[in-house]
Structure formats: C-alpha cells, structure tokens
Design a protein around this motif. Structure first.
Motif, PDB file in Angstrom:
ATOM      1  N   UNK A 117       0.825  -1.207   0.079  1.00  0.00           N
ATOM      2  CA  UNK A 117      -0.139   0.022   0.034  1.00  0.00           C
ATOM      3  C   UNK A 117       0.841   1.088   0.085  1.00  0.00           C
ATOM      4  N   UNK A 118       2.070   1.004   0.299  1.00  0.00           N
ATOM      5  CA  UNK A 118       2.842   2.306   0.671  1.00  0.00           C
ATOM      6  C   UNK A 118       3.605   2.699  -0.836  1.00  0.00           C
ATOM      7  N   UNK A 119       3.224   3.716  -1.433  1.00  0.00           N
ATOM      8  CA  UNK A 119       3.523   4.397  -2.755  1.00  0.00           C
ATOM      9  C   UNK A 119       4.675   5.050  -2.845  1.00  0.00           C
ATOM     10  N   UNK A 120       5.267   5.195  -1.452  1.00  0.00           N
ATOM     11  CA  UNK A 120       6.901   5.884  -1.545  1.00  0.00           C
ATOM     12  C   UNK A 120       7.739   4.775  -1.533  1.00  0.00           C
ATOM     13  N   UNK A 121       7.460   3.241  -1.349  1.00  0.00           N
ATOM     14  CA  UNK A 121       8.087   2.240  -1.425  1.00  0.00           C
ATOM     15  C   UNK A 121       8.119   1.318  -2.538  1.00  0.00           C
ATOM     16  N   UNK A 122       6.845   1.379  -3.153  1.00  0.00           N
ATOM     17  CA  UNK A 122       6.715   0.325  -4.430  1.00  0.00           C
ATOM     18  C   UNK A 122       5.919   1.097  -5.559  1.00  0.00           C
ATOM     19  N   UNK A 123       6.356   0.927  -6.891  1.00  0.00           N
ATOM     20  CA  UNK A 123       5.787   1.530  -7.921  1.00  0.00           C
ATOM     21  C   UNK A 123       4.667   0.684  -8.570  1.00  0.00           C
ATOM     22  N   UNK A 124       3.591   1.295  -8.918  1.00  0.00           N
ATOM     23  CA  UNK A 124       2.292   0.541  -9.172  1.00  0.00           C
ATOM     24  C   UNK A 124       2.019   0.730 -10.554  1.00  0.00           C
ATOM     25  N   UNK A 125       2.831   1.109 -11.601  1.00  0.00           N
ATOM     26  CA  UNK A 125       2.941   1.305 -13.033  1.00  0.00           C
ATOM     27  C   UNK A 125       2.563   0.081 -13.657  1.00  0.00           C
ATOM     28  N   UNK A 126       1.469   0.065 -13.944  1.00  0.00           N
ATOM     29  CA  UNK A 126       0.877  -1.124 -15.018  1.00  0.00           C
ATOM     30  C   UNK A 126       0.639  -2.238 -14.370  1.00  0.00           C
ATOM     31  N   UNK A 127       0.481  -2.259 -13.105  1.00  0.00           N
ATOM     32  CA  UNK A 127       0.553  -3.720 -12.199  1.00  0.00           C
ATOM     33  C   UNK A 127      -0.823  -3.860 -12.103  1.00  0.00           C
ATOM     34  N   UNK A 377     -12.093 -11.909  -0.178  1.00  0.00           N
ATOM     35  CA  UNK A 377     -11.755 -10.665  -0.997  1.00  0.00           C
ATOM     36  C   UNK A 377     -12.095 -10.612  -2.230  1.00  0.00           C
ATOM     37  N   UNK A 378     -12.742  -9.703  -2.870  1.00  0.00           N
ATOM     38  CA  UNK A 378     -13.177  -9.578  -4.360  1.00  0.00           C
ATOM     39  C   UNK A 378     -11.859  -9.590  -5.371  1.00  0.00           C
ATOM     40  N   UNK A 379     -10.850  -8.788  -4.829  1.00  0.00           N
ATOM     41  CA  UNK A 379      -9.721  -8.740  -5.536  1.00  0.00           C
ATOM     42  C   UNK A 379      -8.863  -9.431  -4.560  1.00  0.00           C
ATOM     43  N   UNK A 380      -8.138 -10.612  -5.443  1.00  0.00           N
ATOM     44  CA  UNK A 380      -7.251 -11.520  -4.150  1.00  0.00           C
ATOM     45  C   UNK A 380      -5.824 -10.991  -4.301  1.00  0.00           C
ATOM     46  N   UNK A 381      -5.425 -10.197  -5.655  1.00  0.00           N
ATOM     47  CA  UNK A 381      -4.183 -10.164  -5.729  1.00  0.00           C
ATOM     48  C   UNK A 381      -3.654  -8.691  -5.876  1.00  0.00           C
ATOM     49  N   UNK A 382      -2.722  -8.471  -5.316  1.00  0.00           N
ATOM     50  CA  UNK A 382      -2.090  -6.944  -5.351  1.00  0.00           C
ATOM     51  C   UNK A 382      -0.403  -6.905  -5.839  1.00  0.00           C
ATOM     52  N   UNK A 383       0.052  -6.042  -6.408  1.00  0.00           N
ATOM     53  CA  UNK A 383       1.437  -6.014  -6.921  1.00  0.00           C
ATOM     54  C   UNK A 383       1.928  -4.691  -6.600  1.00  0.00           C
ATOM     55  N   UNK A 384       3.227  -4.612  -6.616  1.00  0.00           N
ATOM     56  CA  UNK A 384       4.089  -3.558  -6.402  1.00  0.00           C
ATOM     57  C   UNK A 384       5.595  -3.804  -6.573  1.00  0.00           C
ATOM     58  N   UNK A 385       6.283  -2.757  -7.417  1.00  0.00           N
ATOM     59  CA  UNK A 385       7.387  -2.992  -7.732  1.00  0.00           C
ATOM     60  C   UNK A 385       8.596  -2.172  -6.795  1.00  0.00           C
ATOM     61  N   UNK A 386       9.428  -2.790  -6.062  1.00  0.00           N
ATOM     62  CA  UNK A 386      10.182  -2.233  -5.033  1.00  0.00           C
ATOM     63  C   UNK A 386      11.128  -1.109  -5.615  1.00  0.00           C
ATOM     64  N   UNK A 387      10.670   0.230  -5.132  1.00  0.00           N
ATOM     65  CA  UNK A 387      11.538   1.410  -5.644  1.00  0.00           C
ATOM     66  C   UNK A 387      13.062   1.601  -5.090  1.00  0.00           C
ATOM     67  N   UNK A 388      13.150   0.627  -4.084  1.00  0.00           N
ATOM     68  CA  UNK A 388      14.533   0.700  -3.501  1.00  0.00           C
ATOM     69  C   UNK A 388      14.903  -0.655  -2.913  1.00  0.00           C
ATOM     70  N   UNK A 389      16.132  -0.738  -2.167  1.00  0.00           N
ATOM     71  CA  UNK A 389      16.335  -1.894  -1.427  1.00  0.00           C
ATOM     72  C   UNK A 389      15.604  -1.636  -0.204  1.00  0.00           C
ATOM     73  N   UNK A 390      15.010  -2.864   0.557  1.00  0.00           N
ATOM     74  CA  UNK A 390      14.375  -2.466   1.438  1.00  0.00           C
ATOM     75  C   UNK A 390      14.245  -3.953   2.302  1.00  0.00           C
ATOM     76  N   UNK A 391      13.773  -3.944   3.688  1.00  0.00           N
ATOM     77  CA  UNK A 391      13.501  -4.998   4.309  1.00  0.00           C
ATOM     78  C   UNK A 391      11.989  -5.305   4.736  1.00  0.00           C
ATOM     79  N   UNK A 406       9.677  -7.592  -7.961  1.00  0.00           N
ATOM     80  CA  UNK A 406       8.422  -7.701  -7.880  1.00  0.00           C
ATOM     81  C   UNK A 406       7.795  -8.446  -6.600  1.00  0.00           C
ATOM     82  N   UNK A 407       6.938  -7.362  -6.158  1.00  0.00           N
ATOM     83  CA  UNK A 407       6.334  -7.823  -4.705  1.00  0.00           C
ATOM     84  C   UNK A 407       4.656  -8.251  -5.084  1.00  0.00           C
ATOM     85  N   UNK A 408       4.386  -9.470  -4.668  1.00  0.00           N
ATOM     86  CA  UNK A 408       3.147  -9.718  -5.044  1.00  0.00           C
ATOM     87  C   UNK A 408       2.422 -10.236  -3.548  1.00  0.00           C
ATOM     88  N   UNK A 409       1.234  -9.605  -3.379  1.00  0.00           N
ATOM     89  CA  UNK A 409       0.385 -10.205  -2.204  1.00  0.00           C
ATOM     90  C   UNK A 409      -0.847 -11.180  -2.513  1.00  0.00           C
TER      91      UNK A 409
END
Length: 509
Positions: A117-127, A377-391, A406-409
């Motif tokens: 959910x944190x768009x400062x950490x993950x990019x959502x472009x075309x995902x 949940x009606x939408x089971x999957x979310x994606x985000x591409x890591x914008x930086x190295x993180x833990x 790519x992070x996938x939930x």
C-alpha cells in the motif's frame, strides 16, 4: 472494485508499512505501532524459494496454480509449508508467453502484505492485473486510472473525476438501488414459483449495471441503443482482459494454450466496446463536463468512466454480491433472524425509510459485509515493484528485497492469517462488532488499503471503498426487509461463485 466514493479526497495519510529500509532510516513510532512492535527488530532471513529453469519453471508453476489439487489456495499454502516462511519466491501466472517476467516475492501473511500500500516504497505502474498488462486497444488506446502510479500527472485529476462521478448524484443512490434490486427479488420469486430455483448471478448482473447507470448517471441503459445487452458485452470485454488469469473449465491443454499462453485478439470485442463507449459518451455528459474543468480530455474521460463503472464497479458487484449471498446462505436461519430483526427495527425507528441514518443503526449488517470482504476478498491479488532496497517483515523475520523486484500479495492469506483472526476460515458475521472488532478492521484490506483509512488522490486505495460497503449493506437491507430466511446452492464460476437461490421465506414479523 468500484472506483467511486462518498468520501471526498483527503490528505494522504501515513501508512503502516511493514518495512525497514536497508539504510536503516527510522520508521516513525506511529507507523511501527500499526503492525509490529517498535521495541524489537526481527532477525534477517534470505527470501526462500526459487523460480526454477527459465520458461520451464514458470510453466510448471502455472500448471500447479491452475490445475493442481486444492486450487490456488493450496498452491500458496504448499510454498509456506515447504519453506516454513510466509515470504517466498515463486512464479505467478500467466508467465510465458504473455508476461515477460513472472518472478515475484510473494507476501503471504498480514504483517508483510501492507508494504504493497505504500507508494513511497513500491511503484504501481501498469501492475493492476499483475505481471502482464492487457492491450490498451481494450480501453480506447488509453492507460486508464487503474494502471497509473500516483506519481503520474494524470493520476490525481482522473481520481478526482471518479470522486465526482458519485458525489454529484449521491442522493439518487439509495432510491435507485432499492428500485432496481426490488425488481430483482420480484423476478427471483417468479423463477422460484415457476421452476423452483433462481439464478442469483444472472439477475444480479442485469440489476448491477442498471443500478450503476441509473443511480450514478441518471440514465437507464435498457432505454438506450444498448438495450439489455450491457452485462453481456461487459462480461465478454472483461474476459478478453483477464483471460490469462482465468480458468473456464476447458480441457487443460486447450485452456492453457488459448487463455494462458496467448492473448485473445482485442479486435474480436472492438464492436462491443464501441457500443459501450458510445453509450457513456451520451449518458455521462455531466461527468465529461467535469473532466473538461479538471483538464482531462473528454475522450480519455469516457474510457476512464467506462472502465470504472464496467470493470471496477460492475465487475466488483458481479463478484461480491454472490459471495455475500453465498456466505450468508450458509450461515443459516439463526443468523438470518438476527439480521432481519436489526434491519426491520432500524427502518421502523426511522419512519419506515431506508436512509443513511437507518443504515448507521445496523452494526450487524455492516459487520456481516466486512466479514465477507475479509474471508473472500473480491480482488485477491496486489502487486508493487520495489522502488529501493528494503527489508520486508513478516511476523517472525525480516527479508531483504532488492530495488526492481516484484512484490506480490495474495490477500486471502493475509485476511485469513491465524495470528490476526481467530477461526480465520469461518464466516463469523458479528466478528467486527464492538471495540475488538473495530481494532480488527485495519486488517480488512480488500480495497488496496486498510478499512480504517480513507482513499486519497495520492494513493492506490480504491476510490469507491465506502461506496462498495454501502451497496453491499443495501443488498442485505433489501433482502431482510422482504424475507426471514433463504436457502442457496453454491457452485464455482470463472469470476467468484455461482449462487442459486432455492427458497425465499417471506417476512413474518
């Protein structure tokens, strides 16, 4: 889900991201308290799992995902068991030859999931649809809002437009819903009298599209050139976008080749899409005027309104409403009696009117809706591409993730996490009542954000979060004003559940 909201856009709140930056920059106490204790730092662990040989490994995982015993839940659960970790590496469908890179780091618990959910950490472009993006030929040549990252200049005006889409006719939502869904129950009673059963899904498709157009646009699609074809056209159009992610029950080799290895040609639905677009050019004229004011071209606005109402909203109601009826049908007469008593008392105390005030006096109804959104949940999957190295932190470990991965939930594993929810596999309609229930709401994340947060112009939380909960509550109100109890038979479908109503016991009190 629906990309419309009663709430106006508000400043972007701090998210409870479950991360520690590799640079060890501090996370605020407020953020840390949201998910994990600020007094401990979890031990680091390498993300387990592997992707297998190129192409072969992805196809192997795809076959297990779609055709393995136990379905997709078992696919993810087997990885958790094998690696004793809720953060694992795996390949997500569709893989070859639709998606260029199927490799993901899967987040499979309630602690790790919120980083998405944190768009400062993950990019959502075309995902929006995951590791592949459907052709823009299916959306009039435009990348619609769902595929934009909040950093893109068109994101805020387009999301503002969707807020407006509801707010300018909000007073029509409840009466339009009651009229359309009142007709739905009348048709179902006729079916029951005639053949002894009623297909809720088929009636719901027609009602959902009719309600959205009448309530939000002031236009009855059946009186336009669309006639009664709207739901059929939309379903076919959605299939062409999501086919790489669906199973239609065809022979395995045929289905995997046609749906998961190739893209269906957009040209085959172009005429259908053009009919929908022409309807919205006329029916949404007031919204298009607002687009002019916001600096969005009318043509781009047409395709975004179409996508929001047909893919997000209609598609969401097509999945959520049968899911809600399924779980309540299985809950039995005792639960039905509690809901009927609450609904009728609240309406009676408010002069016989179904209003926002009356709805506020139905906490069990609201909890029952939240519980359906939690368990399925009606939408089971979310994606985000890591914008930086993180833990990224699970309940027990920290996992190093590199920039660009790519992070996938898989949301059902987050919202059925046994370390958060007691009896996670059970539908418990009163789960969210009282103070403890209210505390659990932050773990209900169907909207691409916690239920306790409000969507803003600067995040990817569903703009229609409150609208979705409202219309689901209205469905239960209409149901239990009319009936004491009901029975269902449940099957599966490509999108959610197939629900057949086998009895409706009319109200006796």
């Amino acid at each position: 889900m629906a990309c419309i909201s009663f709430a106006p856009p508000s400043p972007s709140p701090a998210r409870g991201a479950v991360i520690r930056r590799q640079t060890r920059a501090s996370v605020s106490a407020t953020d840390r308290q949201e998910v994990v204790s600020p007094k401990r730092r979890l031990p680091l662990r390498k993300v387990p799992g592997d992707y297998g040989p190129p192409v072969v490994g992805a196809i192997r995982d795809r076959y297990e995902y779609f055709y393995g015993a136990g379905g997709r839940d078992a696919f993810f659960a087997s990885r958790v068991r094998a690696h004793r970790s809720t953060v694992v590496r795996l390949n997500m469908p569709p893989g070859p030859f639709v998606a260029r890179d199927p490799r993901v780091v899967a987040l499979l618990d309630a602690a790790s999931f919120p980083v998405l959910f944190d768009t400062s950490l993950v990019d959502k472009t075309d995902l929006f649809t995951g590791t592949f993006m459907p052709s823009t030929d299916l959306t009039g040549g435009y990348r619609v809002l769902s595929y934009l990252d909040p950093s893109e200049p068109n994101h805020a005006p387009l999301k503002s437009l969707l807020f407006f889409l509801l707010s300018h006719r909000r007073q029509h939502v409840i009466p339009s819903f009651r009229e359309v869904y009142g007709d739905l129950f009348g048709l179902m009673e006729n079916d029951l009298a005639r053949v002894g059963k009623a297909d809720f899904g088929a009636h719901n498709d027609a009602a959902a599209f009719g309600f959205l157009c009448r309530g939000l646009l002031g236009s009855d699609p059946t009186k336009s050139s669309l006639g009664r074809d709207g739901p059929k056209l939309i379903t076919k159009w959605v299939l062409f976008q999501l086919s790489p992610l669906l199973s239609l029950g065809l022979p395995t080799l045929v289905e995997d080749t046609l749906l998961h290895s190739l893209r269906l040609p957009p040209a085959l639905v172009r005429k259908d899409y053009d009919r929908l677009a022409e309807f919205f050019r006329d029916a949404a004229s007031r919204v298009l005027d607002e687009a002019d004011r916001l600096g969005v071209s009318r043509e781009e606005a047409v395709h975004n309104v179409l996508f929001a109402l047909c893919f997000n909203s209609f598609g969401g109601m097509k999945i959520l409403f049968p899911t809600l009826v399924k779980w309540l049908g299985r809950a039995g007469a005792r639960v039905h009696g509690r809901l009927a008593t609450e609904v009728r008392a609240a309406v009676r105390e408010n002069g016989g009117e179904v209003s926002m005030k009356a709805l506020a006096e139905m906490p069990l109804v609201k909890s029952a809706v939240y519980e359906a959104l939690r368990i399925e949940p009606p939408v089971a999957m979310q994606y985000g591409r890591a914008k930086r190295d993180m833990v990224v932190e699970s309940h027990d470990y920290g996992y190093e993730v590199r920039e660009g991965e790519m992070l996938f939930g898989y949301q059902p594993m987050a919202t059925k996490d046994p370390r958060v929810f007691a009896r996670p596999e059970e539908y418990v309609p009163d789960r969210f009542l009282g103070e403890e229930g209210a505390r659990l709401l932050r773990h209900v994340v169907w909207s691409n954000g916690p239920e306790t947060a409000a969507p803003t112009l600067h995040d990817k939380q569903c703009a229609g979060k409150d609208f979705v909960v409202l219309v689901a509550r209205l469905l239960l109100v209409e149901l239990f004003l009319r009936y004491d109890s009901f029975d269902v038979e449940v099957g599966s479908s490509a999108l959610g559940s197939s629900v057949t109503v086998t009895s409706l016991k009319k109200a006796t009190f």
